[in-house]
Motif scaffolding. Structure first.
Motif, PDB file in Angstrom:
ATOM      1  N   GLU A 185       0.873  -1.172   0.000  1.00  0.00           N
ATOM      2  CA  GLU A 185       0.000   0.000   0.000  1.00  0.00           C
ATOM      3  C   GLU A 185       0.913   1.225   0.000  1.00  0.00           C
ATOM      4  O   GLU A 185       1.795   1.336   0.844  1.00  0.00           O
ATOM      5  CB  GLU A 185      -0.893   0.002   1.231  1.00  0.00           C
ATOM      6  CG  GLU A 185      -1.747   1.238   1.396  1.00  0.00           C
ATOM      7  CD  GLU A 185      -3.108   1.142   0.730  1.00  0.00           C
ATOM      8  OE1 GLU A 185      -3.694   2.188   0.470  1.00  0.00           O
ATOM      9  OE2 GLU A 185      -3.550   0.013   0.459  1.00  0.00           O
ATOM     10  N   CYS A 186       0.714   2.135  -0.957  1.00  0.00           N
ATOM     11  CA  CYS A 186       1.553   3.329  -1.044  1.00  0.00           C
ATOM     12  C   CYS A 186       0.736   4.575  -0.736  1.00  0.00           C
ATOM     13  O   CYS A 186      -0.449   4.644  -1.057  1.00  0.00           O
ATOM     14  CB  CYS A 186       2.173   3.463  -2.437  1.00  0.00           C
ATOM     15  SG  CYS A 186       3.334   2.177  -2.846  1.00  0.00           S
ATOM     16  N   PHE A 235      -2.816   4.128  -2.818  1.00  0.00           N
ATOM     17  CA  PHE A 235      -2.977   3.183  -3.926  1.00  0.00           C
ATOM     18  C   PHE A 235      -2.115   1.939  -3.731  1.00  0.00           C
ATOM     19  O   PHE A 235      -1.134   1.951  -2.991  1.00  0.00           O
ATOM     20  CB  PHE A 235      -2.598   3.853  -5.257  1.00  0.00           C
ATOM     21  CG  PHE A 235      -1.191   4.394  -5.296  1.00  0.00           C
ATOM     22  CD1 PHE A 235      -0.155   3.674  -5.886  1.00  0.00           C
ATOM     23  CD2 PHE A 235      -0.890   5.629  -4.736  1.00  0.00           C
ATOM     24  CE1 PHE A 235       1.132   4.158  -5.936  1.00  0.00           C
ATOM     25  CE2 PHE A 235       0.419   6.126  -4.774  1.00  0.00           C
ATOM     26  CZ  PHE A 235       1.421   5.392  -5.371  1.00  0.00           C
ATOM     27  N   ILE A 236      -2.544   0.851  -4.395  1.00  0.00           N
ATOM     28  CA  ILE A 236      -1.714  -0.352  -4.542  1.00  0.00           C
ATOM     29  C   ILE A 236      -1.088  -0.250  -5.926  1.00  0.00           C
ATOM     30  O   ILE A 236      -1.792  -0.291  -6.935  1.00  0.00           O
ATOM     31  CB  ILE A 236      -2.548  -1.638  -4.407  1.00  0.00           C
ATOM     32  CG1 ILE A 236      -3.104  -1.753  -2.978  1.00  0.00           C
ATOM     33  CG2 ILE A 236      -1.714  -2.863  -4.742  1.00  0.00           C
ATOM     34  CD1 ILE A 236      -4.100  -2.873  -2.792  1.00  0.00           C
ATOM     35  N   PRO A 237       0.243  -0.079  -6.023  1.00  0.00           N
ATOM     36  CA  PRO A 237       0.852   0.255  -7.319  1.00  0.00           C
ATOM     37  C   PRO A 237       0.915  -0.926  -8.281  1.00  0.00           C
ATOM     38  O   PRO A 237       1.128  -2.065  -7.864  1.00  0.00           O
ATOM     39  CB  PRO A 237       2.268   0.694  -6.921  1.00  0.00           C
ATOM     40  CG  PRO A 237       2.554  -0.085  -5.679  1.00  0.00           C
ATOM     41  CD  PRO A 237       1.244  -0.205  -4.956  1.00  0.00           C
ATOM     42  N   ARG A 297       6.084  15.727  -0.828  1.00  0.00           N
ATOM     43  CA  ARG A 297       6.266  15.870   0.625  1.00  0.00           C
ATOM     44  C   ARG A 297       6.600  14.534   1.274  1.00  0.00           C
ATOM     45  O   ARG A 297       7.402  14.465   2.193  1.00  0.00           O
ATOM     46  CB  ARG A 297       4.990  16.457   1.246  1.00  0.00           C
ATOM     47  CG  ARG A 297       4.725  17.891   0.812  1.00  0.00           C
ATOM     48  CD  ARG A 297       3.364  18.390   1.270  1.00  0.00           C
ATOM     49  NE  ARG A 297       3.238  18.337   2.714  1.00  0.00           N
ATOM     50  CZ  ARG A 297       2.259  17.688   3.351  1.00  0.00           C
ATOM     51  NH1 ARG A 297       1.345  17.020   2.658  1.00  0.00           N
ATOM     52  NH2 ARG A 297       2.192  17.692   4.653  1.00  0.00           N
ATOM     53  N   TYR A 298       5.963  13.481   0.795  1.00  0.00           N
ATOM     54  CA  TYR A 298       6.279  12.149   1.326  1.00  0.00           C
ATOM     55  C   TYR A 298       5.842  11.084   0.338  1.00  0.00           C
ATOM     56  O   TYR A 298       4.972  11.309  -0.506  1.00  0.00           O
ATOM     57  CB  TYR A 298       5.643  11.919   2.697  1.00  0.00           C
ATOM     58  CG  TYR A 298       4.129  11.998   2.705  1.00  0.00           C
ATOM     59  CD1 TYR A 298       3.342  10.891   2.373  1.00  0.00           C
ATOM     60  CD2 TYR A 298       3.475  13.186   3.045  1.00  0.00           C
ATOM     61  CE1 TYR A 298       1.963  10.966   2.376  1.00  0.00           C
ATOM     62  CE2 TYR A 298       2.093  13.268   3.045  1.00  0.00           C
ATOM     63  CZ  TYR A 298       1.343  12.160   2.711  1.00  0.00           C
ATOM     64  OH  TYR A 298      -0.018  12.234   2.699  1.00  0.00           O
ATOM     65  N   LEU A 299       6.460   9.925   0.450  1.00  0.00           N
ATOM     66  CA  LEU A 299       6.114   8.758  -0.360  1.00  0.00           C
ATOM     67  C   LEU A 299       6.355   7.547   0.532  1.00  0.00           C
ATOM     68  O   LEU A 299       7.492   7.187   0.808  1.00  0.00           O
ATOM     69  CB  LEU A 299       6.982   8.696  -1.616  1.00  0.00           C
ATOM     70  CG  LEU A 299       6.737   7.542  -2.583  1.00  0.00           C
ATOM     71  CD1 LEU A 299       5.307   7.551  -3.093  1.00  0.00           C
ATOM     72  CD2 LEU A 299       7.697   7.615  -3.760  1.00  0.00           C
ATOM     73  N   LYS A 300       5.276   6.968   1.021  1.00  0.00           N
ATOM     74  CA  LYS A 300       5.383   5.901   2.024  1.00  0.00           C
ATOM     75  C   LYS A 300       4.874   4.577   1.463  1.00  0.00           C
ATOM     76  O   LYS A 300       3.955   4.553   0.646  1.00  0.00           O
ATOM     77  CB  LYS A 300       4.602   6.276   3.282  1.00  0.00           C
ATOM     78  CG  LYS A 300       5.186   7.488   4.000  1.00  0.00           C
ATOM     79  CD  LYS A 300       4.519   7.712   5.338  1.00  0.00           C
ATOM     80  CE  LYS A 300       5.210   8.827   6.109  1.00  0.00           C
ATOM     81  NZ  LYS A 300       4.617   9.019   7.440  1.00  0.00           N
TER      82      LYS A 300
END
Length: 441
Positions: A211-212, A271-273, A408-411
């Motif tokens: 999950e992203c 999203f699920i990439p 700002r972020y990418l988790k």
């Protein structure tokens, strides 16, 4: 919907032909060849109506893809399908060329059978298609029952863009913010129109079903958090070419993997990439755009047989950044007989076939300026109509987002497999390019 799909080479020979509806006959093939491919004048419109039949076409190098219909269809949907078909073919066998199409024609017919059903587009996700159409074109009869059930759930289930069981030794995410800045400026330096069209393109090589969460400096989110905003990932917030706190996005569209309900309620992109490369979102913004270059033109007419042109370009970004692939096109009158050019930086050349002086600079740092001067000799003419003075156009590439967008972020979250957000290697890149970047003179 789509009545037929044809693929032609540059001579007008049909390489692929698939008819989905009875109202499209073989004469449609010849009509497109005669009226579009072999037309005496260049066909500018991508939609051509011939004898109550509509032809929608796109061109890739020397290959024409044409969708044919006699119904009143949604043109945007047809073009979206044609572009998606090009992406799918490129994912299977690389460059779309006549040789590749001939070598893979069986595979292309299989793809068309899966992607289009009676003229209606179906599942066109490359990841899903590759699970049951292999690159060699081997059909699914050799697959086990377990694999067949996995395909069925993927085609009919909620997550059709990613299969289960993906594993990588190293988990990586690549994110590109690609922007195209468009400008029309008056000779006095007043901005008449300006907007930025952007895309967020990702390459994900992640194991399992992660999950992203992706966050940017969207004005609505920043205003919610308070003046100045707090970032969830300070390390990522400094990436980018501008110091803007937030940007106002006018409109945006997302890949089908994004949960739109969460975006509407929380403005968070969750999203699920898909596996591999994909376009996560497109957006457009018109406010507070950073214009990377200012073009200052000065055109003076000396009698009726001479023009003096001086153009100054100024870079408007941080001195530590470098712009590349800079090209300025200065139009000249049709009755130009000779041009003398002086430029301190780069190379300039008069191209008579294009009626323009083309000035090229390899790279230019921020907060710098450069200029070019030219004397244009004109042939005497009886035409009393004054020269229309077309705008000066510019091409360039800069290493920042002209809209001011920042990641700002990418988790990444993966509950089943034993890896966390800190184990994922992330790469973020910003590229700004010129779209239609013009200054009137």
């Amino acid at each position: 919907m789509i009545g037929g799909l044809f693929i032609y080479n540059h001579k007008g020979e049909v390489l692929i032909s698939r008819v989905y509806r009875d109202d499209i006959g073989r004469n449609a093939v010849d009509a497109f060849r005669v009226n579009v491919i072999h037309a005496r004048q260049q066909v500018r419109s991508p939609v051509t109506n011939i004898a109550r039949t509509s032809f929608f076409h796109v061109k890739r190098s020397n290959i024409w893809l044409a969708a044919v219909t006699k119904q009143n269809v949604n043109a945007a949907m047809v073009f979206e399908f044609l572009y998606k078909m090009c992406d799918v073919m490129a994912a299977y066998f690389g460059k779309i060329s006549e040789e590749n199409i001939k070598n893979n024609f069986v595979l292309i017919y299989e793809l068309l059978d899966e992607i289009l059903d009676f003229g209606y587009p179906q599942n066109s996700e490359t990841g899903a298609l590759k699970t049951f159409i292999t690159q060699q074109g081997i059909k699914g009869q050799h697959q086990t029952k377990e694999e067949q059930s996995q395909i069925t759930s993927q085609v009919t289930g909620q997550i059709g863009w990613r299969r289960e069981g993906i594993k990588y030794r190293r988990n990586e995410l690549f994110l590109d913010v690609l922007e195209s800045v468009n400008l029309l400026m008056s000779p006095q330096g007043q901005v008449l129109s300006a907007h930025v069209s952007g895309r967020v393109v990702m390459k994900s090589y992640l194991s399992g079903m992660p999950e992203c969460k992706f966050g940017m400096n969207d004005k609505i989110v920043i205003d919610k958090q308070g003046k100045g905003g707090t970032t969830d990932d300070p390390g990522k917030s400094e990436l980018g070419g501008s110091g803007k706190q937030s940007i106002a996005i006018d409109d945006c569209t997302f890949h089908q993997c994004v949960r739109l309900s969460k975006f509407d309620s929380e403005r968070s992109i969750s999203f699920i990439p898909p596996d591999g490369e994909y376009e996560l979102m497109r957006y457009r913004t018109t406010k507070d755009i950073i214009l990377p270059f200012r073009v200052i033109p000065l055109v003076r007419e000396v009698g009726r047989t001479k023009l003096e042109v001086k153009v100054v370009i100024k870079s408007n970004f941080k001195p530590s950044l470098l712009a590349q692939k800079i090209e300025v096109r200065i139009p000249t009158p049709l009755n130009t007989s000779g041009v003398q050019v002086i430029c301190m930086k780069g190379k300039a050349k008069y191209k008579a076939s294009e009626n323009a002086i083309v000035w090229k600079i390899k790279r230019m740092a921020g907060m710098k300026e450069s200029q070019i001067s030219a004397e244009i000799e004109l042939l005497p003419t009886n035409d009393k109509k004054k020269w229309a003075r077309p705008p000066i156009s510019m091409n360039f590439e800069v290493p920042f987002a002209p809209s001011g967008l920042k990641v700002r972020y990418l988790k990444v979250f993966e509950s089943k497999l034993n890896y966390s957000d800190h184990d994922v290697i992330k790469w973020v890149r910003y590229i700004g390019r010129s779209g239609i970047y013009e200054t009137r003179c």
